[in-house]
Design an enzyme around this catalytic site. Structure first.
Site, short mmCIF file in Angstrom:
data_model
loop_
_atom_site.label_atom_id
_atom_site.label_comp_id
_atom_site.label_asym_id
_atom_site.label_seq_id
_atom_site.Cartn_x
_atom_site.Cartn_y
_atom_site.Cartn_z
N PRO A 11 0.80 -1.23 0.00
CA PRO A 11 0.00 0.00 0.00
C PRO A 11 0.83 1.28 0.00
CG PRO A 11 -0.17 -1.14 2.11
CD PRO A 11 0.51 -2.08 1.15
N ASN A 12 0.33 2.22 -0.78
CA ASN A 12 0.85 3.59 -0.88
C ASN A 12 2.16 3.70 -1.66
OD1 ASN A 12 -1.30 4.72 0.75
ND2 ASN A 12 -0.33 3.69 2.48
N ARG A 19 5.20 10.89 -2.36
CA ARG A 19 4.82 10.57 -0.98
C ARG A 19 6.01 10.82 -0.04
NH1 ARG A 19 4.60 4.46 1.43
NH2 ARG A 19 3.81 5.02 3.49
N TYR A 24 11.04 8.83 1.76
CA TYR A 24 11.09 7.74 0.78
C TYR A 24 11.84 8.10 -0.51
CZ TYR A 24 7.63 5.76 3.92
OH TYR A 24 6.98 5.28 5.03
N ASN A 76 8.28 -5.43 -0.67
CA ASN A 76 8.10 -4.28 0.21
C ASN A 76 6.61 -4.23 0.52
OD1 ASN A 76 7.86 -1.92 1.58
ND2 ASN A 76 9.05 -0.67 0.15
N ALA A 79 3.03 -0.82 4.99
CA ALA A 79 2.54 -0.92 6.37
C ALA A 79 2.01 -2.31 6.72
CB ALA A 79 1.46 0.13 6.61
N GLU A 100 12.91 -9.22 1.97
CA GLU A 100 12.14 -8.07 2.46
C GLU A 100 12.92 -6.79 2.21
OE1 GLU A 100 11.36 -8.33 6.66
OE2 GLU A 100 10.33 -6.40 6.73
N HIS A 102 12.77 -2.39 2.49
CA HIS A 102 12.14 -1.11 2.85
C HIS A 102 13.05 0.01 2.39
CE1 HIS A 102 9.16 -3.21 5.22
NE2 HIS A 102 10.15 -3.93 5.72
N ARG A 109 12.57 4.44 13.09
CA ARG A 109 11.38 5.30 13.03
C ARG A 109 10.44 5.01 14.21
NH1 ARG A 109 8.99 4.96 7.20
NH2 ARG A 109 7.83 6.78 7.99
C1 DQA Z 1 8.13 1.14 4.08
C2 DQA Z 1 8.19 1.32 5.60
C3 DQA Z 1 6.83 1.08 6.23
O1 DQA Z 1 6.90 1.29 7.62
C4 DQA Z 1 5.81 2.03 5.63
O2 DQA Z 1 4.53 1.74 6.17
C5 DQA Z 1 5.79 2.03 4.16
C6 DQA Z 1 7.06 2.01 3.46
C7 DQA Z 1 9.48 1.52 3.42
O3 DQA Z 1 9.68 1.13 2.28
O4 DQA Z 1 10.30 2.22 4.03
O5 DQA Z 1 4.75 2.12 3.53
O6 DQA Z 1 7.88 -0.22 3.80
#
Ligand code: DQA
Length: 149
Positions: A11-12, A19, A24, A76, A79, A100, A102, A109
């Site tokens: 998501p997002n 964003r 990011y 990735n 959340a 995984e 990020h 954080r």
């Molecule tokens: C994320 C880190 C997560 O905590 C966050 O909710 C994201 C992006 C990252 O790529 O840093 O959506 O996965």
């Protein structure tokens, strides 16, 4: 036939580039896809990058990765990393190694980002290196292939 790596984004992450760029970065998901396809060409790896804001899509794609005997999945989960036991179960259910990724370093954080349901079932974790983390993950997939022979 080239090995397949699915690069799944939660998501997002479709909003990457606009964003919270201070967290990011300014690289878009399309930029990341182009970078990985070029890198994959050099490694003999077919890269298929996808994004969804829906948990179930990510789970279906993990199952698909197993059905297609993918070399690896780069995930990735956004959340959902911190909330989804269903995602964890899906990773546990397939023989394909999941890397995984990020962009940010969740450990540095908010405390709610310190829990990852993905990490305990992942082959490895790359976090905090921005978009370059995806390239590092694809390189890791190629190195795993080499080690397996
Ligand atoms: C994320 C880190 C997560 O905590 C966050 O909710 C994201 C992006 C990252 O790529 O840093 O959506 O996965």
């Amino acid at each position: 036939m080239a090995d397949l790596v699915l690069v799944l984004n939660g998501p997002n992450l479709n909003l990457l580039g606009t964003r919270e760029p201070e967290v990011y970065g300014k690289t878009t998901l399309d930029d990341i896809a182009n970078m990985l396809v070029t890198q994959g060409d050099n490694l003999g790896i077919e890269v298929d990058l996808r994004q969804s804001n829906h948990e179930g899509h990510l789970i279906d794609w993990l199952h698909e990765a197993a059905g297609r005997r993918a070399l690896a999945v780069i995930l990735n989960a956004g959340a959902y990393t911190h909330t989804s036991i269903a995602l964890r179960d899906a990773i546990k259910s397939i023989p394909v190694p999941v890397i995984e990724v990020h962009l940010s370093n969740p450990a540095a954080r908010e405390s709610f980002r310190h829990v990852s349901h993905v990490s305990p079932v992942a082959a490895g974790v790359i976090q905090g290196f921005g978009a370059a983390g995806y390239a590092l993950a694809l390189d890791a997939a190629a190195r795993m292939r080499q080690e397996r022979g």
